[in-house]
Design a protein around this motif. Structure first.
Motif, PDB file in Angstrom:
ATOM      1  N   GLY A  40      72.263  -9.742  23.600  1.00 50.27           N
ATOM      2  CA  GLY A  40      73.604 -10.183  23.955  1.00 50.27           C
ATOM      3  C   GLY A  40      74.109  -9.681  25.277  1.00 50.27           C
ATOM      4  N   LEU A  41      73.298  -8.869  25.969  1.00 49.13           N
ATOM      5  CA  LEU A  41      73.703  -8.326  27.267  1.00 49.13           C
ATOM      6  C   LEU A  41      72.709  -8.738  28.343  1.00 49.13           C
ATOM      7  N   VAL A  42      73.186  -8.786  29.581  1.00 52.97           N
ATOM      8  CA  VAL A  42      72.321  -9.015  30.736  1.00 52.97           C
ATOM      9  C   VAL A  42      72.056  -7.662  31.393  1.00 52.97           C
ATOM     10  N   THR A  43      70.786  -7.298  31.486  1.00 53.80           N
ATOM     11  CA  THR A  43      70.378  -6.051  32.122  1.00 53.80           C
ATOM     12  C   THR A  43      69.785  -6.363  33.486  1.00 53.80           C
ATOM     13  N   ALA A  44      70.337  -5.774  34.540  1.00 51.34           N
ATOM     14  CA  ALA A  44      69.821  -5.972  35.895  1.00 51.34           C
ATOM     15  C   ALA A  44      68.993  -4.764  36.308  1.00 51.34           C
ATOM     16  N   LEU A  45      67.818  -5.024  36.855  1.00 46.68           N
ATOM     17  CA  LEU A  45      66.965  -3.979  37.416  1.00 46.68           C
ATOM     18  C   LEU A  45      67.136  -4.030  38.924  1.00 46.68           C
ATOM     19  N   ILE A  46      67.655  -2.954  39.502  1.00 50.53           N
ATOM     20  CA  ILE A  46      67.930  -2.918  40.933  1.00 50.53           C
ATOM     21  C   ILE A  46      67.173  -1.761  41.574  1.00 50.53           C
ATOM     22  N   GLY A  47      67.048  -1.829  42.890  1.00 50.34           N
ATOM     23  CA  GLY A  47      66.362  -0.769  43.617  1.00 50.34           C
ATOM     24  C   GLY A  47      65.575  -1.342  44.773  1.00 50.34           C
ATOM     25  N   PRO A  48      65.138  -0.490  45.721  1.00 50.46           N
ATOM     26  CA  PRO A  48      64.409  -0.962  46.906  1.00 50.46           C
ATOM     27  C   PRO A  48      63.080  -1.608  46.529  1.00 50.46           C
ATOM     28  N   SER A  49      62.513  -2.365  47.452  1.00 45.56           N
ATOM     29  CA  SER A  49      61.190  -2.941  47.238  1.00 45.56           C
ATOM     30  C   SER A  49      60.164  -1.827  47.058  1.00 45.56           C
ATOM     31  N   GLY A  50      59.184  -2.077  46.196  1.00 46.30           N
ATOM     32  CA  GLY A  50      58.101  -1.124  46.015  1.00 46.30           C
ATOM     33  C   GLY A  50      58.369  -0.003  45.047  1.00 46.30           C
ATOM     34  N   CYS A  51      59.453  -0.113  44.250  1.00 47.48           N
ATOM     35  CA  CYS A  51      59.756   0.979  43.317  1.00 47.48           C
ATOM     36  C   CYS A  51      59.374   0.625  41.872  1.00 47.48           C
ATOM     37  N   GLY A  52      58.700  -0.506  41.666  1.00 48.16           N
ATOM     38  CA  GLY A  52      58.140  -0.797  40.350  1.00 48.16           C
ATOM     39  C   GLY A  52      58.951  -1.718  39.463  1.00 48.16           C
ATOM     40  N   LYS A  53      60.010  -2.334  39.978  1.00 48.74           N
ATOM     41  CA  LYS A  53      60.859  -3.180  39.124  1.00 48.74           C
ATOM     42  C   LYS A  53      60.095  -4.379  38.568  1.00 48.74           C
ATOM     43  N   SER A  54      59.394  -5.091  39.445  1.00 45.40           N
ATOM     44  CA  SER A  54      58.670  -6.284  38.991  1.00 45.40           C
ATOM     45  C   SER A  54      57.500  -5.908  38.093  1.00 45.40           C
ATOM     46  N   THR A  55      56.840  -4.795  38.400  1.00 46.40           N
ATOM     47  CA  THR A  55      55.770  -4.322  37.515  1.00 46.40           C
ATOM     48  C   THR A  55      56.333  -4.029  36.129  1.00 46.40           C
TER      49      THR A  55
END
Length: 268
Positions: A40-55
């Motif tokens: 029921g919530l939207v969680t955003a993953l933020i941070g600079p490129s290369g810090c593992g968010k997409s992984t």
């Protein structure tokens, strides 16, 4: 449409990462990441490129393991069950945890209608006759696209604009009734009008599927998410969550000065 921060009655499933670490060969890219992503919530993953968010996002639906050199440790729990537990089927994890990528990837020669239903065959889901027509209309409506394509259902999906193609991909993901929808920078290649429509779709879907989105757009994260997790990798160390919490608090009263600097655009 629920406003960010509100927790409507949800029909999605909760997702939780526990002490997730990841490697490509000997190179460690994530270090013991734990995060609760409630239904029921939207969680955003933020941070600079290369810090593992997409992984991290790809770990959440078992795409990380497609890379030959990839490995991981920790648990990913969907409704309390580890999707990496022995005996858990990969296709079931992919059905319940859908993915929308940065670049729209409809099947270009396939019709709009067939794009929406493409996942049914892959997951062995049988829907025929009028029920299939109803499903296509329902998913395109939820994807914010029905009114624009209802007279073009038999035309190629590749003939749509970029923003329409992205919404078609969202509709395609919804057709297999996922519990969770992961989005990897879904608006990064889109114009402002298409971006606004995708954001509206995300907010409207949040009451029925758990949404986790990677974005580098801080205004977007502030607009659409209920909670944020700030990833950071410093001086060659693996990526980790520096801070996480309700979005409004992360943007107005963060606990760590590095979070304040990032959301204010002072680095990254």
């Amino acid at each position: 449409m629920p406003a960010p921060g509100e927790a409507p009655a949800a029909t999605g499933s909760g997702l939780e990462a526990r002490a997730v670490s990841a490697w490509f060969g000997d190179h460690k890219v994530l270090d013991r990441v734990s995060l609760d992503m409630p239904a029921g919530l939207v969680t955003a993953l933020i941070g600079p490129s290369g810090c593992g968010k997409s992984t991290f996002l790809r770990i959440l639906n078992r795409m990380h393991e497609l890379v030959a050199s990839a490995s991981l440790a920790g648990e990913v729990l969907l409704d309390g069950d580890d999707i990496y537990a022995p005996g858990r089927r990969l296709i079931e994890a992919r059905r319940r945890i859908g993915m929308v990528f940065q670049k729209p990837n409809p099947f270009p020669a396939m019709s709009v209608y067939d794009n929406v239903t493409a996942g049914l065959k892959l997951t062995g889901t049988r829907v025929s006759g009028p029920a299939r027509d109803d499903l296509v209309e329902e998913c395109l409506t939820k994807g914010g696209l029905w009114k624009e394509v209802r007279d073009r259902l038999r035309q190629p999906g590749g003939a749509l604009s970029g923003g329409q193609q992205q919404r078609l991909c969202i509709a395609r993901s919804l057709a297999v009734r996922p519990s969770v929808l992961l989005m990897d920078e879904p608006c990064s290649a889109l114009d402002p009008t298409s971006t606004r429509r995708i954001e509206e779709t995300i907010r409207e879907l949040a009451h029925e599927v758990t949404i986790v989105i990677v974005t580098h757009n801080m205004q977007q994260a502030h607009r659409i998410s209920d909670q944020c997790a700030f990833f950071l990798a410093e001086q060659g160390t693996p990526g980790a969550i520096l801070e996480h919490g309700p979005t409004e608090a992360m943007f107005t009263t963060p606990k760590d000065p590095r979070t304040a600097d990032y959301v204010a655009g002072r680095f990254g």
